[in-house]
Design a protein around this motif. Sequence first.
Motif, short mmCIF file in Angstrom:
data_model
loop_
_atom_site.label_atom_id
_atom_site.label_comp_id
_atom_site.label_asym_id
_atom_site.label_seq_id
_atom_site.Cartn_x
_atom_site.Cartn_y
_atom_site.Cartn_z
N ARG A 216 38.27 31.49 42.73
CA ARG A 216 38.94 32.23 41.67
C ARG A 216 40.44 32.22 41.85
O ARG A 216 40.95 32.32 42.97
CB ARG A 216 38.42 33.68 41.64
N THR A 268 40.17 29.77 28.51
CA THR A 268 40.09 30.06 29.94
C THR A 268 38.67 30.48 30.29
O THR A 268 38.06 31.29 29.59
CB THR A 268 41.07 31.19 30.32
N LEU A 270 36.86 32.72 32.00
CA LEU A 270 37.12 34.03 32.58
C LEU A 270 35.92 34.46 33.44
O LEU A 270 34.77 34.44 32.98
CB LEU A 270 37.37 35.05 31.47
N MET A 273 37.78 40.62 36.16
CA MET A 273 38.96 41.37 35.75
C MET A 273 39.10 42.57 36.67
O MET A 273 38.12 43.23 36.99
CB MET A 273 38.82 41.83 34.29
N VAL A 299 35.35 40.30 24.25
CA VAL A 299 35.96 39.01 24.61
C VAL A 299 35.65 38.02 23.49
O VAL A 299 34.48 37.86 23.10
CB VAL A 299 35.42 38.50 25.96
N PHE A 354 43.47 39.38 35.39
CA PHE A 354 42.35 38.49 35.00
C PHE A 354 42.27 37.35 36.01
O PHE A 354 43.31 36.80 36.45
CB PHE A 354 42.56 37.95 33.58
N GLY A 356 40.12 33.59 36.78
CA GLY A 356 39.29 32.53 36.20
C GLY A 356 38.95 31.47 37.24
O GLY A 356 39.32 31.57 38.42
#
Length: 360
Positions: A216, A268, A270, A273, A299, A354, A356
Amino acid sequence: MAPTAAGTTDAGVVPHWDGGEDPTTPLPTTTSAADDGTVPPPRPAPNSPERPQSRQSAQSPAPPPGQAAPTRPPAGERNISDTGIRALLVPVPDASPTAPPEAPGSVLPGRPDPARPRVRTPQAAPEPEDGTPCPSCATPNAPRRHFCHSCATPLTDTTRKNAEGPYAGERPRLHRDRTRWIARAVVAAVIAAVVAGGIIGGPPAARAVQDHFAKRVQVPAATWKASHSGPEQGAKLAFDGYSNTWWGTGYSGASDGQYLEAGFGQPTDLLNMVITPGASARTPQATDPARPHEFDLLVTDSAGKRHLLRYRLNDGGPQKIDVRVRDAMTVRLVLHSAYGATDAKQVAIAELEFYGRSTG
């Protein structure tokens, strides 16, 4: 009579010998006139040339002429007088009486003798009158003994009554426990289900596995907006990377329906978060603003599809939530309830971060 310095005899003087013959040597025995009827020849005088000057005679002088010599007793009946005994004594020059012993002075204390070891005579232990009889020789033994003191036979039964396992020469039994076979069958079924799900689900299932093990990285927000903001508490403060600045709804109470939205410049993947509720990352204080409790996360991906996720937070401190949306374009957080909401406080969010999938 002992001779004096002038050649005469004196009964109270001890003669002093200068040398020569030993004065303790006995004199030769002479024959008296009464024994054979003859008169012995006279002895030379002490100072005559026939006798040495260094020795003086201790005998009596010869009788004058014309007078018979005195008769002597036989040799066996002679008595030695004190004068003769004293004549045999040899004086020691510079002799002095022995001084009495002096009183002992101070001396060091003596060392005590080491204690001698006590030698014990070996004795046979008394045999108990009443005790456990030996199963082999029937000899009574003390209760504390485990073996017979006579034949060393064990007094207690050491064999196991319910022994498990095969004995010597016995064929071991077959293991008929089916539990492990059931466990193996369950594991095999789970593995088969996972493989079948991956084949049937296709790319989504494979992507879920990839998302779980993917590395990540943080994805910064390109745009941001809010339904309403308090004075000097704009939406930008929730994405500036500082936890001591915060966005506020500008309304008192729980601010139900107010939202905060972030947008990405490109699709992205994701994954997670991190949200920091309240005015800072520290423990909430009584004077701090209200913190979000329940909210919805909406989202939108690149295809225009909306993904609705509902979450509930704890009071205070940064908290991570899973999102798992591919090709996300925007993320909107819609408030529903809050911690510490009053008519004089507004709901605050200090930071939204955030994360990703890494493309490296």
